[in-house]
Write an enzyme that holds these catalytic residues in place. Sequence first.
Site, PDB file in Angstrom:
ATOM      1  CB  SER A  25      39.974  63.902  55.189  1.00 36.01           C
ATOM      2  OG  SER A  25      38.853  64.399  54.424  1.00 36.01           O
ATOM      3  CG  HIS A  26      42.706  63.473  60.109  1.00 39.73           C
ATOM      4  ND1 HIS A  26      42.787  64.636  60.954  1.00 39.73           N
ATOM      5  CD2 HIS A  26      43.112  63.983  58.926  1.00 39.73           C
ATOM      6  CE1 HIS A  26      43.538  65.566  60.201  1.00 39.73           C
ATOM      7  NE2 HIS A  26      43.964  65.047  59.110  1.00 39.73           N
ATOM      8  N   PRO A  27      39.646  59.638  59.447  1.00 35.48           N
ATOM      9  CG  PRO A  27      38.877  58.261  57.470  1.00 35.48           C
ATOM     10  CD  PRO A  27      39.577  59.382  57.741  1.00 35.48           C
TER      11      PRO A  27
ATOM     12  CG  ASP B 292      37.318  62.362  60.300  1.00 33.42           C
ATOM     13  OD1 ASP B 292      38.534  63.235  60.725  1.00 33.42           O
ATOM     14  OD2 ASP B 292      37.213  62.117  59.354  1.00 33.42           O
ATOM     15  CG  HIS B 293      40.833  65.137  64.411  1.00 29.95           C
ATOM     16  ND1 HIS B 293      42.067  64.697  63.595  1.00 29.95           N
ATOM     17  CD2 HIS B 293      40.998  64.620  65.453  1.00 29.95           C
ATOM     18  CE1 HIS B 293      42.727  63.989  64.487  1.00 29.95           C
ATOM     19  NE2 HIS B 293      42.116  63.890  65.564  1.00 29.95           N
TER      20      HIS B 293
END
Length: 509
Positions: free
Chosen positions: A425-427, A247-248
């Site tokens: 919230s970029h899993p 994730d970021h």
Amino acid sequence: MPIGWFSLVRQGRFDWGLRNEPEEATDGRVWPQPRGKLLGGTSSINGMMYSRGVAADYDGWAAAGLAGWDYASVLPYFRRSETNWRGAGDYHGGDGPLRVERQRAAQPFYDGIVAAGRALGYRENDDFNGAGAGGFGMPDFTVHRGRRHSSADAFLAAARSRPNLVVQTGATATRILFDGDRATGVEYARDGQLHRAEADGEVIVAGGAYHSPHLLMLSGIGEAAMLQRHGIGVVADLPAVGQDLQDHPMVGAGYAARGTATFERALRLDRLALAAVDWALRGRGPLAGQPMSAQAFVNVLGDGDWPDVQVQVSHVSMMAQPWFPLWRKGAGHQIGVGALQLQPEGRGEITLRSADPADAPRVRLGLLATEGDRRAAREMVRFIRRLFATAAASELVSAELFPGPAAQSDAELDAVIRATIMTGSHPTSSCAMAAGNGGVLDAELRVKGVRGLRVADASAIPRVPRGNTNAPAIMIAEKASDLILGRAPLPRAAITQTPIGGDRSKEFA
């Protein structure tokens, strides 16, 4: 209502309620990991930003042995999926199901931030998904006529009348059914009863980076020893299932705005009511978009060509809410900034809590696990400060509210970051494609070690792209549809993308 995504995430009504596990590197903090629990999945609760990543991301997948996933091969699928406000062209589609629209720049914030970026050596970019990936500008959004355009709106709505489609809502997949090593269907719970859906062809899993590996493990696909500890029979020993979660990492900053032109004005209750009427009748006004000032893709952490940090500037406080004199105070006129590390070193994992499908998976994020990631977090805070120290940006703000002037040294910044860092919230990548015997999926999204089973979502991504992940997930689904049907791939594009832009008149600072 596009602006309503803040409320959606906070209230949790349409969310699975997942939380990360406490980790020492982030002071044992636990916070929500939003994933959409409704048709359209997380595209129905996200911030609607349309961002693909950069050409180097996909060329890197191909260089790792995943044929057909280079930028020239995936660009046609991005184009096929969208109707972009720019119309059809080399980089964009003009007749796809997903609507991608522009948002009018808010002044004076946009001009001020772009001028600040220019002072640091970055060009203005009117299309981050076009010829050049870097610079300062406004992103596109998956919005149509002032309303969110989720994947359910774009793709499912038009297919609802098909006789071969049955949609079961209020249903939770509990396991994939197998006959030997062949997937034959799915078991699911609905209204307190277990049901089965049998597959004549293949089973396609699209539960996202948290739920897809969870379902595979519940079904006997994962590390054999771990499955056996939970009393689950082993169908395929695949230790990579749930591993390599990416994730970021995101750090934030907040400033007191100079003047009263921020989105706080629109949140005064009487103005908000009028704006709601305008939105309902015409799909316009401040509620039809996002209070975003500008976005940037910049190179902060290394000497490479491609962006390694994404910066988002909003002329609103993250704590903003409706207000009115003598009723409730507002958050105040503020500018919020988030910076996301686009190529983190740390890795997390998804593991079983138990063999009960009703028990949520364990989510370990792996933030700040390496010295490189800790240094990156500090440098992102310092880049934000350099940006707002420019003459152009300093005209927009009067004081740094967070982290605050007292946090200067590495140790002081580290303490603040540990206590506040989150993710974009970029899993991705928990069922990653990989060449050879590694990973979970092959280059055609097929689960290794079994037959008749594919995964088509962001969990399949080998390495998290340098951008938001909704558009790449949709691209994967577009490509998956051709793979499943045995169609020839779309012809490769004859163009590519540069780090800066077509004219390369400005280099990275």
